[in-house]
Scaffold this motif. Structure first.
Motif, PDB file in Angstrom:
ATOM      1  N   GLY A 140       0.810  -1.209   0.000  1.00 32.05           N
ATOM      2  CA  GLY A 140       0.000   0.000   0.000  1.00 32.05           C
ATOM      3  C   GLY A 140       0.848   1.265   0.000  1.00 32.05           C
ATOM      4  O   GLY A 140       2.084   1.229   0.025  1.00 32.05           O
ATOM      5  N   PHE A 141       0.179   2.407  -0.015  1.00 26.18           N
ATOM      6  CA  PHE A 141       0.858   3.701  -0.104  1.00 26.18           C
ATOM      7  C   PHE A 141       1.143   4.283   1.274  1.00 26.18           C
ATOM      8  O   PHE A 141       0.374   4.090   2.212  1.00 26.18           O
ATOM      9  CB  PHE A 141       0.011   4.683  -0.915  1.00 26.18           C
ATOM     10  CG  PHE A 141      -0.246   4.243  -2.330  1.00 26.18           C
ATOM     11  CD1 PHE A 141       0.794   4.103  -3.223  1.00 26.18           C
ATOM     12  CD2 PHE A 141      -1.535   3.964  -2.758  1.00 26.18           C
ATOM     13  CE1 PHE A 141       0.561   3.696  -4.536  1.00 26.18           C
ATOM     14  CE2 PHE A 141      -1.777   3.551  -4.059  1.00 26.18           C
ATOM     15  CZ  PHE A 141      -0.721   3.414  -4.947  1.00 26.18           C
ATOM     16  N   ASP A 146      -3.293   9.449  -5.791  1.00 21.98           N
ATOM     17  CA  ASP A 146      -4.322   9.347  -6.826  1.00 21.98           C
ATOM     18  C   ASP A 146      -3.620   8.997  -8.137  1.00 21.98           C
ATOM     19  O   ASP A 146      -2.386   8.882  -8.193  1.00 21.98           O
ATOM     20  CB  ASP A 146      -5.130  10.651  -6.951  1.00 21.98           C
ATOM     21  CG  ASP A 146      -4.272  11.884  -7.223  1.00 21.98           C
ATOM     22  OD1 ASP A 146      -3.231  11.751  -7.922  1.00 21.98           O
ATOM     23  OD2 ASP A 146      -4.624  12.975  -6.758  1.00 21.98           O
ATOM     24  N   LYS A 147      -4.399   8.810  -9.189  1.00 19.85           N
ATOM     25  CA  LYS A 147      -3.810   8.369 -10.457  1.00 19.85           C
ATOM     26  C   LYS A 147      -2.779   9.360 -10.996  1.00 19.85           C
ATOM     27  O   LYS A 147      -1.721   8.958 -11.499  1.00 19.85           O
ATOM     28  CB  LYS A 147      -4.917   8.156 -11.497  1.00 19.85           C
ATOM     29  CG  LYS A 147      -5.773   6.938 -11.261  1.00 19.85           C
ATOM     30  CD  LYS A 147      -6.778   6.743 -12.396  1.00 19.85           C
ATOM     31  CE  LYS A 147      -7.628   5.511 -12.149  1.00 19.85           C
ATOM     32  NZ  LYS A 147      -8.612   5.290 -13.250  1.00 19.85           N
ATOM     33  N   LYS A 148      -3.069  10.650 -10.871  1.00 15.10           N
ATOM     34  CA  LYS A 148      -2.168  11.664 -11.415  1.00 15.10           C
ATOM     35  C   LYS A 148      -0.822  11.635 -10.690  1.00 15.10           C
ATOM     36  O   LYS A 148       0.241  11.625 -11.329  1.00 15.10           O
ATOM     37  CB  LYS A 148      -2.805  13.047 -11.297  1.00 15.10           C
ATOM     38  CG  LYS A 148      -1.992  14.154 -11.949  1.00 15.10           C
ATOM     39  CD  LYS A 148      -2.728  15.481 -11.885  1.00 15.10           C
ATOM     40  CE  LYS A 148      -1.914  16.593 -12.547  1.00 15.10           C
ATOM     41  NZ  LYS A 148      -2.613  17.907 -12.489  1.00 15.10           N
ATOM     42  N   LYS A 149      -0.871  11.588  -9.352  1.00 13.88           N
ATOM     43  CA  LYS A 149       0.373  11.535  -8.587  1.00 13.88           C
ATOM     44  C   LYS A 149       1.133  10.237  -8.873  1.00 13.88           C
ATOM     45  O   LYS A 149       2.349  10.237  -9.035  1.00 13.88           O
ATOM     46  CB  LYS A 149       0.064  11.633  -7.092  1.00 13.88           C
ATOM     47  CG  LYS A 149      -0.468  12.978  -6.633  1.00 13.88           C
ATOM     48  CD  LYS A 149      -0.764  12.933  -5.132  1.00 13.88           C
ATOM     49  CE  LYS A 149      -1.347  14.246  -4.647  1.00 13.88           C
ATOM     50  NZ  LYS A 149      -1.712  14.185  -3.206  1.00 13.88           N
ATOM     51  N   PHE A 150       0.374   9.159  -8.918  1.00 12.43           N
ATOM     52  CA  PHE A 150       1.007   7.862  -9.123  1.00 12.43           C
ATOM     53  C   PHE A 150       1.712   7.801 -10.472  1.00 12.43           C
ATOM     54  O   PHE A 150       2.828   7.279 -10.569  1.00 12.43           O
ATOM     55  CB  PHE A 150      -0.050   6.746  -9.031  1.00 12.43           C
ATOM     56  CG  PHE A 150       0.531   5.368  -9.109  1.00 12.43           C
ATOM     57  CD1 PHE A 150       1.191   4.810  -8.020  1.00 12.43           C
ATOM     58  CD2 PHE A 150       0.433   4.617 -10.274  1.00 12.43           C
ATOM     59  CE1 PHE A 150       1.736   3.531  -8.095  1.00 12.43           C
ATOM     60  CE2 PHE A 150       0.974   3.342 -10.349  1.00 12.43           C
ATOM     61  CZ  PHE A 150       1.635   2.802  -9.256  1.00 12.43           C
ATOM     62  N   THR A 180      -4.325  -3.559  -4.107  1.00  9.54           N
ATOM     63  CA  THR A 180      -3.246  -3.003  -3.299  1.00  9.54           C
ATOM     64  C   THR A 180      -1.904  -3.175  -4.012  1.00  9.54           C
ATOM     65  O   THR A 180      -1.518  -4.296  -4.352  1.00  9.54           O
ATOM     66  CB  THR A 180      -3.166  -3.714  -1.934  1.00  9.54           C
ATOM     67  OG1 THR A 180      -4.415  -3.580  -1.264  1.00  9.54           O
ATOM     68  CG2 THR A 180      -2.067  -3.120  -1.074  1.00  9.54           C
ATOM     69  N   VAL A 181      -1.192  -2.092  -4.207  1.00  9.55           N
ATOM     70  CA  VAL A 181       0.149  -2.173  -4.774  1.00  9.55           C
ATOM     71  C   VAL A 181       1.066  -2.815  -3.735  1.00  9.55           C
ATOM     72  O   VAL A 181       1.044  -2.457  -2.558  1.00  9.55           O
ATOM     73  CB  VAL A 181       0.668  -0.776  -5.158  1.00  9.55           C
ATOM     74  CG1 VAL A 181       2.097  -0.870  -5.703  1.00  9.55           C
ATOM     75  CG2 VAL A 181      -0.245  -0.140  -6.194  1.00  9.55           C
ATOM     76  N   HIS A 182       1.886  -3.782  -4.174  1.00 12.29           N
ATOM     77  CA  HIS A 182       2.691  -4.519  -3.208  1.00 12.29           C
ATOM     78  C   HIS A 182       3.942  -5.085  -3.868  1.00 12.29           C
ATOM     79  O   HIS A 182       4.050  -5.133  -5.097  1.00 12.29           O
ATOM     80  CB  HIS A 182       1.875  -5.655  -2.584  1.00 12.29           C
ATOM     81  CG  HIS A 182       1.391  -6.670  -3.579  1.00 12.29           C
ATOM     82  ND1 HIS A 182       0.207  -6.524  -4.280  1.00 12.29           N
ATOM     83  CD2 HIS A 182       1.931  -7.840  -4.017  1.00 12.29           C
ATOM     84  CE1 HIS A 182       0.034  -7.558  -5.083  1.00 12.29           C
ATOM     85  NE2 HIS A 182       1.070  -8.380  -4.940  1.00 12.29           N
ATOM     86  N   PHE A 230      -6.979   3.420  -4.762  1.00 11.86           N
ATOM     87  CA  PHE A 230      -6.227   4.571  -4.266  1.00 11.86           C
ATOM     88  C   PHE A 230      -6.783   5.120  -2.952  1.00 11.86           C
ATOM     89  O   PHE A 230      -6.154   5.958  -2.312  1.00 11.86           O
ATOM     90  CB  PHE A 230      -6.213   5.696  -5.313  1.00 11.86           C
ATOM     91  CG  PHE A 230      -5.346   5.413  -6.499  1.00 11.86           C
ATOM     92  CD1 PHE A 230      -3.974   5.572  -6.432  1.00 11.86           C
ATOM     93  CD2 PHE A 230      -5.893   4.976  -7.689  1.00 11.86           C
ATOM     94  CE1 PHE A 230      -3.166   5.307  -7.518  1.00 11.86           C
ATOM     95  CE2 PHE A 230      -5.105   4.708  -8.794  1.00 11.86           C
ATOM     96  CZ  PHE A 230      -3.727   4.878  -8.713  1.00 11.86           C
ATOM     97  N   SER A 231      -7.942   4.659  -2.544  1.00 13.23           N
ATOM     98  CA  SER A 231      -8.572   5.211  -1.335  1.00 13.23           C
ATOM     99  C   SER A 231      -8.095   4.546  -0.052  1.00 13.23           C
ATOM    100  O   SER A 231      -8.292   5.079   1.043  1.00 13.23           O
ATOM    101  CB  SER A 231     -10.098   5.080  -1.436  1.00 13.23           C
ATOM    102  OG  SER A 231     -10.488   3.724  -1.457  1.00 13.23           O
TER     103      SER A 231
END
Length: 326
Positions: A140-141, A146-150, A180-182, A230-231
């Motif tokens: 996770g972050f 959000d998509k733009k930042k990512f 979830t990004v991992h 992203f939430s």
């Protein structure tokens, strides 16, 4: 129930998969020095195409798991699981040997996977078995995203900077929800329990080359970004008990129920199937599964599928194991 068929604790041939990030830990864990040093995964129980588990002993020897389920759905799965999933076995069980970092990645949820791949999504849990110094996971972050930042971090190849990092030790457990990004980093051996899905979207892979083609391994950034949740940014190690001779819940959700069990050798543990199969994975020691006056050896690194129709088993010996049901 089919009275003429003798059901029993079922074990399978291991499906060993070479990976560029694999090591040699599985050699020692399975006490099998003949294994290649770059095996990254051992698929223990699976119905994924081309990776179907094959029974290695007893009445059902040489049967594939999906063939058994098709022939004896209620007996193998249990009524509760069959009513929910039909003939689809819902879980995939693996050992993973991490010698070098895996790609930064994400898995789709059920709805996304169904639409895109006609598949289950991929919620999973990691149970850490062995570690070397500074072994860690990304989950996770670590800030609002959000998509733009990512996309900015992705373009700069600095995604790892915005991910939560956890130093891990043996017996640590983490739930990895779909979306979830991992990543897995450092050197470790772990048990992965997941939905029956082989869908992974690679986000970043450290510019590594596929040893077979000599080209960079394929990324799936567009599919990944549309699958990321992203939430959610609250992740932590799962807290659970280590009581002896008792099923200690690690996690219980709609996808799987997972328990830790330590047998101290002085008494047996009874497990009731309750309309669902069970999966038993021995992590340490020497145990036996006792059923109808027969003993089935459950040694370190071995996995059993207990058909629902077996109803009740006793486990004895000294060691540690994971119990899994749907």
């Amino acid at each position: 129930m089919t009275k003429s068929v003798h059901f029993y604790p079922i074990s399978f041939e291991k499906k060993l998969v070479p990976k560029i990030w694999g090591g040699k830990t599985l050699q020692d864990f399975f006490s099998n020095k003949s294994l290649q040093k770059n095996y990254g995964e051992s698929w223990e129980i699976s119905v994924i195409k081309d990776f179907e588990s094959i029974v290695n002993s007893g009445y059902f020897k040489n049967y594939k798991l999906d063939e058994l389920i098709e022939k004896y759905p209620i007996e193998i799965l249990g009524k509760k699981v069959y009513d929910k999933y039909g003939l689809n076995f819902p879980l995939l069980i693996k050992f993973i040997d991490v010698n070098k970092p895996l790609s930064i990645q994400v898995h789709p949820d059920d709805e996304t996977a169904r639409v895109r791949h006609d598949s289950f999504g991929k919620n999973e849990m990691w149970f850490i078995i062995e570690t070397e110094k500074n072994a860690n996971i990304s989950l996770g972050f670590n800030k609002q995203m959000d998509k733009k930042k990512f996309n900015k971090y992705l373009k700069n190849k600095t995604v790892n900077r915005v991910l939560n990092s956890f130093i891990v030790q043996p017996k640590d457990a983490f739930f990895v929800p779909a979306g979830t990004v991992h990543a897995l980093n450092g050197k470790m051996l772990l048990l992965e329990v997941q939905q029956s899905s082989d869908i992974t979207y690679r986000i970043y892979d450290y510019e590594r080359l596929n040893p077979k083609t000599g080209k960079k391994r394929e990324l799936h950034q567009k599919s990944a970004i549309s699958s990321i949740n992203f939430s959610e940014n609250k992740y932590e190690k799962i807290k659970y008990d280590f009581n002896e001779n008792k099923l200690n819940p690690i996690i219980e959700n709609n996808f799987f129920k997972i328990y830790f069990l330590r047998i101290n050798g002085s008494e047996t543990q009874k497990i009731f199937m309750k309309s669902s199969f069970w999966i038993l994975v021995c992590l340490e020691g020497s145990l036996s599964v006792n059923y109808k006056n027969e003993k089935y050896s459950l040694q370190k690194g071995k996995t059993f599928l207990i058909p629902a129709v077996v109803n009740v088993i006793n486990i004895e010996g000294s060691g540690e194991m994971i119990g899994i049901t749907a």
